[in-house]
Design an enzyme around this catalytic site. Structure first.
Site, PDB file in Angstrom:
ATOM      1  N   ASP A  29       0.824  -1.209   0.000  1.00  0.00           N
ATOM      2  CA  ASP A  29       0.000   0.000   0.000  1.00  0.00           C
ATOM      3  C   ASP A  29       0.864   1.268   0.000  1.00  0.00           C
ATOM      4  O   ASP A  29       1.951   1.274   0.572  1.00  0.00           O
ATOM      5  CB  ASP A  29      -0.888  -0.023   1.246  1.00  0.00           C
ATOM      6  CG  ASP A  29      -2.122   0.835   1.079  1.00  0.00           C
ATOM      7  OD1 ASP A  29      -2.343   1.367  -0.019  1.00  0.00           O
ATOM      8  OD2 ASP A  29      -2.854   0.985   2.062  1.00  0.00           O
ATOM      9  N   ASN A  77     -10.601  -2.732  -6.501  1.00  0.00           N
ATOM     10  CA  ASN A  77      -9.751  -1.776  -7.238  1.00  0.00           C
ATOM     11  C   ASN A  77     -10.312  -1.389  -8.612  1.00  0.00           C
ATOM     12  O   ASN A  77      -9.859  -0.414  -9.213  1.00  0.00           O
ATOM     13  CB  ASN A  77      -8.321  -2.309  -7.407  1.00  0.00           C
ATOM     14  CG  ASN A  77      -7.498  -2.264  -6.144  1.00  0.00           C
ATOM     15  OD1 ASN A  77      -6.574  -3.036  -5.956  1.00  0.00           O
ATOM     16  ND2 ASN A  77      -7.818  -1.353  -5.233  1.00  0.00           N
ATOM     17  N   TRP A  78     -11.344  -2.123  -9.111  1.00  0.00           N
ATOM     18  CA  TRP A  78     -11.960  -1.727 -10.383  1.00  0.00           C
ATOM     19  C   TRP A  78     -12.602  -0.353 -10.269  1.00  0.00           C
ATOM     20  O   TRP A  78     -12.850   0.314 -11.275  1.00  0.00           O
ATOM     21  CB  TRP A  78     -13.031  -2.737 -10.816  1.00  0.00           C
ATOM     22  CG  TRP A  78     -12.506  -4.107 -11.143  1.00  0.00           C
ATOM     23  CD1 TRP A  78     -12.689  -5.228 -10.390  1.00  0.00           C
ATOM     24  CD2 TRP A  78     -11.731  -4.504 -12.284  1.00  0.00           C
ATOM     25  NE1 TRP A  78     -12.061  -6.294 -10.990  1.00  0.00           N
ATOM     26  CE2 TRP A  78     -11.469  -5.884 -12.157  1.00  0.00           C
ATOM     27  CE3 TRP A  78     -11.219  -3.839 -13.399  1.00  0.00           C
ATOM     28  CZ2 TRP A  78     -10.734  -6.607 -13.087  1.00  0.00           C
ATOM     29  CZ3 TRP A  78     -10.486  -4.553 -14.333  1.00  0.00           C
ATOM     30  CH2 TRP A  78     -10.249  -5.921 -14.177  1.00  0.00           C
ATOM     31  N   SER A 205      -8.447  -5.465   4.462  1.00  0.00           N
ATOM     32  CA  SER A 205      -8.903  -5.145   3.101  1.00  0.00           C
ATOM     33  C   SER A 205      -9.266  -6.369   2.258  1.00  0.00           C
ATOM     34  O   SER A 205      -8.844  -6.482   1.103  1.00  0.00           O
ATOM     35  CB  SER A 205      -7.847  -4.296   2.373  1.00  0.00           C
ATOM     36  OG  SER A 205      -7.660  -3.087   3.040  1.00  0.00           O
TER      37      SER A 205
HETATM   38  C1  FPP Z   1      -1.737   0.075  -3.572  1.00  0.00           C
HETATM   39  O1  FPP Z   1      -1.255   1.420  -3.485  1.00  0.00           O
HETATM   40  C2  FPP Z   1      -1.138  -0.626  -4.708  1.00  0.00           C
HETATM   41  C3  FPP Z   1      -1.812  -1.203  -5.763  1.00  0.00           C
HETATM   42  C4  FPP Z   1      -3.281  -1.224  -5.847  1.00  0.00           C
HETATM   43  C5  FPP Z   1      -1.098  -1.852  -6.881  1.00  0.00           C
HETATM   44  C6  FPP Z   1       0.057  -2.701  -6.454  1.00  0.00           C
HETATM   45  C7  FPP Z   1       0.684  -3.309  -7.648  1.00  0.00           C
HETATM   46  C8  FPP Z   1       2.016  -3.365  -7.879  1.00  0.00           C
HETATM   47  C9  FPP Z   1       3.040  -2.852  -6.939  1.00  0.00           C
HETATM   48  C10 FPP Z   1       2.491  -4.018  -9.126  1.00  0.00           C
HETATM   49  C11 FPP Z   1       2.739  -5.490  -8.927  1.00  0.00           C
HETATM   50  C12 FPP Z   1       3.059  -6.115 -10.220  1.00  0.00           C
HETATM   51  C13 FPP Z   1       3.039  -7.443 -10.497  1.00  0.00           C
HETATM   52  C14 FPP Z   1       3.306  -7.909 -11.862  1.00  0.00           C
HETATM   53  C15 FPP Z   1       2.708  -8.447  -9.505  1.00  0.00           C
HETATM   54  P1  FPP Z   1      -2.289   2.613  -3.650  1.00  0.00           P
HETATM   55  O2  FPP Z   1      -2.363   2.973  -5.088  1.00  0.00           O
HETATM   56  O3  FPP Z   1      -3.585   2.226  -3.025  1.00  0.00           O
HETATM   57  O4  FPP Z   1      -1.584   3.749  -2.840  1.00  0.00           O
HETATM   58  P2  FPP Z   1      -2.333   4.916  -2.053  1.00  0.00           P
HETATM   59  O5  FPP Z   1      -3.043   4.277  -0.903  1.00  0.00           O
HETATM   60  O6  FPP Z   1      -1.200   5.788  -1.616  1.00  0.00           O
HETATM   61  O7  FPP Z   1      -3.270   5.581  -3.006  1.00  0.00           O
END
Ligand code: FPP
Length: 249
Positions: A29, A77-78, A205
Site C-alpha cells: 500500500d 480496485n476496479w 482489506s
Molecule cells: C496500492 O497502493 C497498490 C496497488 C493497488 C497496486 C500494487 C501493484 C504493484 C506494486 C504491481 C505489482 C506487479 C506485479 C506484476 C505483480 P495505492 O495505489 O492504493 O496507494 P495509495 O493508498 O497511496 O493511493
C-alpha cells in the site's frame, strides 16, 4: 562477499534461520501517496512498486523463505479511475512478459489467485504462459493476488463444496478445515505466517480472510515504494520476537 554485494544479500546474523516464516504475505500500500509526495502521477508509484516487489522476491530466495504472496489488485480496485486500472493491467502484462525468463531460470514458481476470468484476455494469456512455464520450479512459491477478494474466494469454495455434497461426491460430515482449505484459490501453499502491510493502514482489506487466521501482522508507516530489505529485516526480527500461541497458553 564481493565488494559490490550488500550485507543484506545474506540472511542477517541476528535472524534465526530455523524460525523464519514459511510464507510471507504483503499488502503493497502507498504507491499513489509516494508518487503524489514527489509531484508525480500515481502510476509512477506502481511502476516503482514493481521493482520493490521484485527485490523482495529475490530477498526471500536469498534468505530461505519458501513462499511469498503479494496483493496486486483487489476486486474493489476496479472502482479506481479507468486510466489507472488500464495502466495496472498493462503493467502486470508487461512485467510478466519481461520477467518470465528470469523467474524461470531463478527457480520461481508463479501462481495467480483471484477471479482471473474477468481480466483482459491478453493478460490472461500472459498469466497462463508464466504459470505453465514455471510450474515445475521448486525454489520459491510466488503467488500474485489479482482481481482477488477474500469473501468471493470463500463463497466460491462454499459453492464448490455444496455442489459436491449435492451430487453425493462428499458427505456433509467430511467438511473440515483441510477440505475447506483445499477449495480455496490458495490450496497450493500453506497459510501465511507473517502479513506485512505498508503505509500504516490497520486493515485487512478483504485479503486472505481465511488464511490469515493465525498470521502475525507487521504494519509499517513506510510507503510500499520505499520498502527495503532492511525494513524486511526489521519485520522478520519483530516476527521472531512474537510468542505464537495459536490460541493455546
Ligand atoms: C496500492 O497502493 C497498490 C496497488 C493497488 C497496486 C500494487 C501493484 C504493484 C506494486 C504491481 C505489482 C506487479 C506485479 C506484476 C505483480 P495505492 O495505489 O492504493 O496507494 P495509495 O493508498 O497511496 O493511493
Amino acid at each position: 562477499m564481493t565488494a559490490n554485494q550488500s550485507t543484506l544479500d545474506y540472511l542477517p546474523t541476528d535472524l534465526d534461520s530455523s524460525r523464519l516464516p514459511k510464507h510471507v504475505a504483503v499488502i503493497m500500500d502507498g504507491n499513489g501517496r509516494w508518487a503524489k509526495n514527489r509531484g508525480m502521477p500515481r502510476i509512477m508509484g506502481h511502476r516503482r512498486g514493481v521493482d520493490v516487489l521484485k527485490d523482495l522476491l529475490r530477498c526471500c530466495q536469498d534468505w530461505g523463505i519458501p513462499a511469498l504472496t503479494a496483493y496486486a489488485f483487489s476486486t474493489e480496485n476496479w472502482g479506481r479511475p479507468i486510466e489507472e486500472v488500464d495502466f495496472l493491467m498493462t503493467l502486470f502484462e508487461r512485467v510478466l512478459r519481461r520477467e518470465l525468463e528470469e523467474m524461470r531460470q531463478k527457480d520461481v514458481q508463479i501462481k495467480f489467485v483471484g477471479n482471473l476470468s474477468a481480466l483482459p484476455s491478453s493478460l490472461r494469456a500472459e498469466i497462463d504462459r508464466s504459470v505453465s512455464l514455471t510450474a515445475e520450479n521448486k525454489g520459491i512459491r510466488f503467488t500474485v493476488a489479482t482481481n482477488y477478494g477474500g469473501r468471493e474466494e470463500i463463497l466460491q469454495a462454499c459453492r464448490e463444496i455444496a455442489s459436491q455434497v449435492k451430487s453425493g461426491k462428499i458427505q456433509v460430515e467430511e467438511i473440515d478445515e483441510a477440505l475447506f482449505s483445499s477449495h480455496l484459490y490458495t490450496a497450493h501453499v500453506c497459510d501465511p505466517d507473517l502479513l506485512i502491510r505498508t503505509s500504516g493502514e490497520m486493515r485487512i482489506s478483504n485479503f486472505l480472510l481465511w488464511q490469515l487466521a493465525y498470521a502475525e501482522f507487521y504494519i509499517t508507516q513506510t510507503l510500499w515504494p520505499d520498502f527495503s530489505r532492511s525494513e524486511f529485516h526489521q519485520a522478520l526480527l519483530a516476527y521472531q520476537k512474537r510468542d505464537r500461541r495459536f490460541g493455546k497458553v
